[in-house]
Scaffold this motif. Structure first.
Motif, mmCIF file in Angstrom:
data_model
loop_
_atom_site.group_PDB
_atom_site.id
_atom_site.type_symbol
_atom_site.label_atom_id
_atom_site.label_comp_id
_atom_site.label_asym_id
_atom_site.label_seq_id
_atom_site.Cartn_x
_atom_site.Cartn_y
_atom_site.Cartn_z
ATOM 1 N N PHE A 103 0.821 -1.217 0.000
ATOM 2 C CA PHE A 103 0.000 0.000 0.000
ATOM 3 C C PHE A 103 0.850 1.261 0.000
ATOM 4 N N TYR A 126 -7.197 -7.509 -1.219
ATOM 5 C CA TYR A 126 -6.444 -6.356 -1.709
ATOM 6 C C TYR A 126 -5.899 -6.605 -3.111
ATOM 7 N N LYS A 168 -9.327 -7.291 -5.129
ATOM 8 C CA LYS A 168 -10.384 -6.270 -4.990
ATOM 9 C C LYS A 168 -9.753 -4.885 -4.859
ATOM 10 N N SER A 169 -9.734 -4.342 -3.619
ATOM 11 C CA SER A 169 -9.214 -2.994 -3.433
ATOM 12 C C SER A 169 -8.851 -2.789 -1.966
ATOM 13 N N TRP A 170 -8.161 -1.658 -1.688
ATOM 14 C CA TRP A 170 -7.830 -1.286 -0.308
ATOM 15 C C TRP A 170 -9.103 -1.064 0.519
ATOM 16 N N THR A 171 -10.106 -0.472 -0.106
ATOM 17 C CA THR A 171 -11.384 -0.254 0.581
ATOM 18 C C THR A 171 -12.009 -1.570 1.002
ATOM 19 N N TYR A 172 -11.989 -2.539 0.118
ATOM 20 C CA TYR A 172 -12.562 -3.853 0.418
ATOM 21 C C TYR A 172 -11.803 -4.523 1.559
ATOM 22 N N THR A 215 -5.558 -11.233 2.423
ATOM 23 C CA THR A 215 -5.007 -10.021 1.813
ATOM 24 C C THR A 215 -4.830 -10.210 0.311
ATOM 25 N N ARG A 271 2.469 1.804 -3.422
ATOM 26 C CA ARG A 271 1.554 2.283 -4.445
ATOM 27 C C ARG A 271 1.080 3.707 -4.157
ATOM 28 N N THR A 272 0.872 4.025 -2.883
ATOM 29 C CA THR A 272 0.277 5.312 -2.529
ATOM 30 C C THR A 272 1.315 6.411 -2.377
ATOM 31 N N ARG A 277 -5.873 8.042 1.024
ATOM 32 C CA ARG A 277 -6.147 7.739 -0.379
ATOM 33 C C ARG A 277 -5.061 8.221 -1.348
#
Length: 438
Positions: A257, A396, A399-403, A392, A260-261, A317
């Motif tokens: 994370f 992740y 799907k996504s970080w939110t999921y 995970t 990527r962020t 985000r």
């Protein structure tokens, strides 16, 4: 593959080694077996490059870890009892996490400065030190037997003689002889001289019970089955599973994370674990609070707060100093809440064993079931280590970080219900309420 081999071995081996440890007369022997097995597994890891041998070595390390964790927690419960076990388990958990925190840094320095083999020199040195410490360790059970033996010596017998020959009076344990004339003594007077029945001698513990004095449970069901039929034990184990699953999930997701962020590399990926790890230093304090207050509400509050801060990770985000500060703050607050929620669990498992034994004396035999209940604790932790990265990868990676954070928040909140329903009273409260059978 290597992580899965380690976790699977720990999950499967813990109940077996817990049962064996409760059947034995000494915790030292099983701990020595665990550390010797760890030395053999580490040697395989050191001297081979073949994949299947590496898998075998990690599997053996998982088995040795199952022994050390299971028997180590049981030894702690034997030594401190249930009254203050929450605080002392906090010290153990803090020590484990400190080791896990500093070892990657120290390992990197050693590898860079002294080469590959220097890592294993340190490992073998630590294993050797721990084996030495097991030899000089004095278990509480042995210390109590020595105290009883010394006080059961006939008058006029040299204390040094008893120390040098501890088996002299073994056959007549509890049957004290007296060098005074026995003429004219009644049976009741003779019985009053017995140290096991004396209440005035400060060296005699009043809480020592011989198995023959208890109405023995006549069933033949294995102790593990009785433990798994207890809703109180299952609630504790579920809490352990949830806590470790979430931590393992974050271990897998956070480095990806932040890369990527924020565009961080390996250094940033390592530093992001500090806000998760440092709060574990508060585990002794959380354990002490669990010993002093109603641990049911303490644990439930910790899990609720941890769930809230987990979901709030959705707010992170994009790149930016404020976003980095928010991430560190949320992870730190989550870390403290997780410690508050999970710290009472191990202590409650020990109290659950005492509670079941109190209701049905002899149900676990003369050796008790501390090792077996903590083997379930270790298995629940191992299950979390296996499930966390797998979830995970799906949530992740697919799907996504939110999921991911939403699902982990729900998982954390789900631990509140069994904790509130089945958590037992601690030592400060009335202990007549026992675990609810399934």
């Amino acid at each position: 593959m290597l992580l899965a081999a380690f976790g699977a071995a720990q999950f499967m081996g813990s109940p077996i080694f817990g049962w064996l440890a409760d059947q034995g007369s000494s915790r030292r022997v099983h701990l020595l077996i665990g550390f010797v097995g760890n030395a053999i597994a580490t040697a395989l890891l050191c001297f081979t490059k073949v994949l299947w041998v590496l898998v075998v070595s990690r599997f053996l390390q998982g088995l040795s870890a199952a022994i050390v964790y299971t028997v180590g927690f049981a030894l702690l419960a034997d030594t401190v009892g249930s009254k203050d076990i929450g605080q002392w388990m906090g010290y153990v958990i803090s020590s484990v996490n400190i080791g896990m925190t500093v070892s990657p840094t120290l390992g990197g320095i050693l590898y860079e400065k002294a080469g590959y083999m220097s890592l294993f020199y340190v490992m073998f040195g630590l294993i050797a030190l721990d084996i030495f410490m097991r030899f000089v360790m004095v278990e509480k059970k042995a210390a109590m037997q020595w105290a009883e033996h010394l006080t059961s010596e006939p008058r006029g017998t040299s204390r040094d003689s008893g120390m040098l020959h501890p088996d002299i009076n073994q056959a007549t344990y509890g049957q004290k002889t007296d060098s005074r004339p026995s003429k004219g003594l009644s049976d009741s007077e003779d019985a009053s001289d017995d140290p096991a029945s004396s209440s005035s001698d400060p060296l005699i513990r009043k809480d020592i019970h011989h198995p023959t004095e208890l109405p023995q449970y006549k069933g033949h069901t294995p102790p593990l089955i009785h433990l798994l039929k207890s809703c109180r034990v299952l609630a504790d184990l579920y809490g352990v599973f949830v806590s470790v699953t979430m931590l393992a999930s974050f271990d897998s997701a956070l480095p990806i994370f932040v890369e990527r962020t924020f565009g961080w590399g390996s250094t940033g990926g390592g530093l992001i674990f500090l806000p998760l790890t440092l709060p574990v230093l508060a585990a002794p304090l959380a354990g002490k609070l669990a010993d002093m207050t109603d641990s049911r509400w303490l644990s439930a509050t910790g899990y609720i707060i941890a769930a809230v801060f987990t979901v709030l990770l959705l707010l992170v985000r994009h790149d930016g100093i404020q976003q980095v500060a928010l991430l560190f703050a949320l992870l730190t607050l989550y870390g403290f809440a997780r410690v508050v929620g999970s710290s009472p669990l191990g202590a409650d498992l020990a109290r659950a064993v005492e509670s079941i034994e109190k209701e049905r004396p002899g149900i676990f035999g003369s050796s008790g079931a501390y090792a077996q209940v903590f083997s379930l604790y270790t298995s629940a932790s191992a299950a979390g280590v296996l499930v966390g990265p797998a979830w995970t990868s799906y949530a992740y990676g697919g799907k996504s970080w939110t999921y991911l954070v939403s699902s982990l928040g729900l998982l954390c909140a789900s631990a509140v219900v069994p904790v509130l329903l089945f958590f037992g009273p601690n030592n400060k409260r009335n202990d007549s309420s026992l675990s609810t059978p399934v």
